[in-house]
Design a protein around this motif. Structure first.
Motif, PDB file in Angstrom:
ATOM      1  N   LYS A 146      29.718 -14.256  30.058  1.00  0.00           N
ATOM      2  CA  LYS A 146      29.171 -14.845  28.838  1.00  0.00           C
ATOM      3  C   LYS A 146      27.713 -14.442  28.644  1.00  0.00           C
ATOM      4  CE  LYS A 146      31.936 -18.963  29.667  1.00  0.00           C
ATOM      5  NZ  LYS A 146      32.234 -18.579  31.068  1.00  0.00           N
ATOM      6  N   GLN A 147      27.304 -14.398  27.372  1.00  0.00           N
ATOM      7  CA  GLN A 147      25.901 -14.151  27.060  1.00  0.00           C
ATOM      8  C   GLN A 147      25.572 -14.727  25.685  1.00  0.00           C
ATOM      9  OE1 GLN A 147      26.849  -9.541  26.892  1.00  0.00           O
ATOM     10  NE2 GLN A 147      24.886  -9.928  25.887  1.00  0.00           N
ATOM     11  N   PHE A 148      24.268 -15.010  25.487  1.00  0.00           N
ATOM     12  CA  PHE A 148      23.782 -15.571  24.234  1.00  0.00           C
ATOM     13  C   PHE A 148      22.570 -14.771  23.764  1.00  0.00           C
ATOM     14  CE2 PHE A 148      25.740 -18.989  26.641  1.00  0.00           C
ATOM     15  CZ  PHE A 148      26.548 -19.614  25.711  1.00  0.00           C
ATOM     16  N   ALA A 149      22.319 -14.831  22.470  1.00  0.00           N
ATOM     17  CA  ALA A 149      21.121 -14.193  21.913  1.00  0.00           C
ATOM     18  C   ALA A 149      20.580 -15.064  20.791  1.00  0.00           C
ATOM     19  CB  ALA A 149      21.432 -12.804  21.387  1.00  0.00           C
ATOM     20  N   PHE A 150      19.245 -15.120  20.688  1.00  0.00           N
ATOM     21  CA  PHE A 150      18.580 -15.906  19.648  1.00  0.00           C
ATOM     22  C   PHE A 150      17.534 -15.022  18.978  1.00  0.00           C
ATOM     23  CE2 PHE A 150      19.957 -18.651  23.091  1.00  0.00           C
ATOM     24  CZ  PHE A 150      20.707 -19.607  22.409  1.00  0.00           C
ATOM     25  N   GLU A 151      17.481 -15.081  17.654  1.00  0.00           N
ATOM     26  CA  GLU A 151      16.632 -14.164  16.905  1.00  0.00           C
ATOM     27  C   GLU A 151      15.976 -14.866  15.720  1.00  0.00           C
ATOM     28  OE1 GLU A 151      17.871  -9.959  16.309  1.00  0.00           O
ATOM     29  OE2 GLU A 151      17.958 -10.519  14.196  1.00  0.00           O
ATOM     30  N   GLY A 152      14.796 -14.380  15.361  1.00  0.00           N
ATOM     31  CA  GLY A 152      14.109 -14.883  14.179  1.00  0.00           C
ATOM     32  C   GLY A 152      13.326 -13.767  13.524  1.00  0.00           C
ATOM     33  N   GLY A 153      13.122 -13.894  12.196  1.00  0.00           N
ATOM     34  CA  GLY A 153      12.393 -12.849  11.498  1.00  0.00           C
ATOM     35  C   GLY A 153      11.846 -13.306  10.168  1.00  0.00           C
ATOM     36  N   LEU A 154      10.914 -12.505   9.634  1.00  0.00           N
ATOM     37  CA  LEU A 154      10.299 -12.767   8.331  1.00  0.00           C
ATOM     38  C   LEU A 154      10.380 -11.512   7.477  1.00  0.00           C
ATOM     39  CD1 LEU A 154       7.039 -14.697   9.348  1.00  0.00           C
ATOM     40  CD2 LEU A 154       9.060 -15.673   8.228  1.00  0.00           C
ATOM     41  N   ASN A 155      10.562 -11.712   6.177  1.00  0.00           N
ATOM     42  CA  ASN A 155      10.596 -10.616   5.213  1.00  0.00           C
ATOM     43  C   ASN A 155       9.596 -10.894   4.098  1.00  0.00           C
ATOM     44  OD1 ASN A 155      12.101 -10.060   2.276  1.00  0.00           O
ATOM     45  ND2 ASN A 155      11.940  -8.277   3.601  1.00  0.00           N
ATOM     46  N   PHE A 156       8.672  -9.947   3.881  1.00  0.00           N
ATOM     47  CA  PHE A 156       7.680 -10.053   2.810  1.00  0.00           C
ATOM     48  C   PHE A 156       8.026  -9.021   1.739  1.00  0.00           C
ATOM     49  CE2 PHE A 156       5.839 -11.159   6.870  1.00  0.00           C
ATOM     50  CZ  PHE A 156       5.130 -12.326   6.621  1.00  0.00           C
ATOM     51  N   ASN A 157       8.367  -9.478   0.544  1.00  0.00           N
ATOM     52  CA  ASN A 157       8.749  -8.580  -0.541  1.00  0.00           C
ATOM     53  C   ASN A 157       7.651  -8.550  -1.592  1.00  0.00           C
ATOM     54  OD1 ASN A 157      10.056  -7.915  -3.281  1.00  0.00           O
ATOM     55  ND2 ASN A 157      11.659  -7.345  -1.836  1.00  0.00           N
ATOM     56  N   LEU A 158       7.200  -7.343  -1.950  1.00  0.00           N
ATOM     57  CA  LEU A 158       6.128  -7.171  -2.919  1.00  0.00           C
ATOM     58  C   LEU A 158       6.671  -6.511  -4.171  1.00  0.00           C
ATOM     59  CD1 LEU A 158       3.285  -5.901  -0.551  1.00  0.00           C
ATOM     60  CD2 LEU A 158       3.731  -8.239  -1.295  1.00  0.00           C
ATOM     61  N   ALA A 159       6.876  -7.296  -5.218  1.00  0.00           N
ATOM     62  CA  ALA A 159       7.266  -6.815  -6.544  1.00  0.00           C
ATOM     63  C   ALA A 159       8.530  -5.958  -6.520  1.00  0.00           C
ATOM     64  CB  ALA A 159       6.115  -6.034  -7.183  1.00  0.00           C
ATOM     65  N   ASN A 160       9.379  -6.182  -5.515  1.00  0.00           N
ATOM     66  CA  ASN A 160      10.612  -5.402  -5.370  1.00  0.00           C
ATOM     67  C   ASN A 160      10.358  -3.895  -5.265  1.00  0.00           C
ATOM     68  OD1 ASN A 160      12.487  -7.558  -5.366  1.00  0.00           O
ATOM     69  ND2 ASN A 160      12.284  -7.719  -7.596  1.00  0.00           N
ATOM     70  N   LEU A 161       9.144  -3.549  -4.837  1.00  0.00           N
ATOM     71  CA  LEU A 161       8.798  -2.152  -4.606  1.00  0.00           C
ATOM     72  C   LEU A 161       8.633  -1.853  -3.123  1.00  0.00           C
ATOM     73  CD1 LEU A 161       6.198  -1.546  -7.459  1.00  0.00           C
ATOM     74  CD2 LEU A 161       8.575  -0.785  -7.383  1.00  0.00           C
ATOM     75  N   TYR A 162       8.123  -2.837  -2.377  1.00  0.00           N
ATOM     76  CA  TYR A 162       7.940  -2.701  -0.936  1.00  0.00           C
ATOM     77  C   TYR A 162       8.424  -3.972  -0.249  1.00  0.00           C
ATOM     78  CZ  TYR A 162       4.848   1.133  -2.260  1.00  0.00           C
ATOM     79  OH  TYR A 162       4.335   2.279  -2.810  1.00  0.00           O
ATOM     80  N   SER A 163       8.936  -3.784   0.941  1.00  0.00           N
ATOM     81  CA  SER A 163       9.387  -4.914   1.747  1.00  0.00           C
ATOM     82  C   SER A 163       8.943  -4.684   3.184  1.00  0.00           C
ATOM     83  CB  SER A 163      10.910  -5.048   1.672  1.00  0.00           C
ATOM     84  OG  SER A 163      11.364  -6.098   2.493  1.00  0.00           O
TER      85      SER A 163
END
Length: 282
Positions: A146-163
């Motif tokens: 058995k194994q487990f994994a935990f993850e977290g993240g953030l997404n910054f979107n700028l005017a749908n031109l850059y992420s």
């Protein structure tokens, strides 16, 4: 493979209230090749479900590896829920695996005036592999792992031109890995968390951290992503992954994906991996 595609087309004819996309991608390098056939059915802004079949031929595994996935997405105004169960049946290699993940995504901040927003997500995953394992000098014995994994993240979107995206994850192993001298499992560790590589990982990750930047072309509706990930493994190995991915529309309903991934690994030769995919929207 042809029968699966005909089945997908039949589903498209019988469920007219949903939109469908069919995709096929191929990844290869000197160690393995993998073909991934997928179907996604979705109803705008609410629900989508899919089916994916993976076929992998790996240099370190005797026979071909088969894997099936059934992802489900529930998308609400402020919160999204993604369920991703998977199974590796014991068709060959005398090994199997099953598990899945659950991901919660939420809007953290929105600025409609400047067309920017911030999303965050949390993910938890588990897996159980049944394979031949040897610990220390003991002989091989087939057992559950058995194994487990935990993850977290953030997404910054700028005017749908850059992420801009950053994330990290950590793996835990209730069935200890320190004294394992042989492990006959076939599951790709990318099933449990985003390791930032298209490599087929059989090793035991400890954690990974990194991010990527995505930019969108308003003229051709193309999307390009460049990412970096640091991956730390349990056996004092580490890798630096650089990945470049481009999605290019060919027509209104057809697009292609091109991927290049370079891995710098301690105590190993550097790896170059390539991928190409096609996706058609009905």
């Amino acid at each position: 493979m042809k029968r699966l595609l005909l089945l997908f087309l039949f589903c498209n004819l019988t469920l007219a209230s949903f939109a469908f996309s069919v995709g096929d991608s191929f990844i290869f390098n000197s160690r393995f090749w993998q073909n991934k056939l997928s179907l996604n059915a979705f109803e705008e802004n609410v629900f989508s479900a899919g089916f994916t079949f993976d076929l992998t031929d790996h240099k370190d595994i005797k026979d071909k590896i088969y894997a099936f996935h059934i992802p489900v997405l529930l998308d609400f105004s402020m919160l999204s829920l993604i369920l991703e169960p998977f199974i590796y049946p014991d068709i060959s290699n005398d090994a199997s695996a099953y598990g899945g993940s659950i991901t919660l995504t939420s809007l953290i901040k929105s600025d409609d005036i400047n067309s920017t927003y911030v999303n965050g997500y949390l993910r938890a995953a588990l897996a159980n592999q049944k394979a031949k394992i040897a610990r220390g000098t003991s002989p091989q014995n087939k057992e559950n792992f058995k194994q487990f994994a935990f993850e977290g993240g953030l997404n910054f979107n700028l005017a749908n031109l850059y992420s801009f995206n950053v994330n990290g994850n950590i793996f835990t192993y209730p069935d200890e890995v320190k004294n394992i001298s042989y492990f006959g499992g076939v599951m790709n560790q990318n099933e449990l968390a985003d390791l930032g590589t298209i490599d087929y990982i059989l090793n035991f990750p400890q954690f990974s951290v990194g991010g990527n930047i995505v930019w969108f072309s308003s003229e051709r509706n193309a999307k390009t992503c460049f990412g970096y990930k640091y991956i730390n493994y349990k056996n004092n190995l580490a890798a630096h992954s650089l990945i470049l991915r481009t999605i290019i529309p060919i027509s209104t309903n057809l697009s292609t994906t091109l991927v290049y991934n370079h891995l710098f690994e301690t105590h190993h030769k550097n790896k170059d991996l390539f991928g190409i995919g096609l996706n058609y929207l009905f």
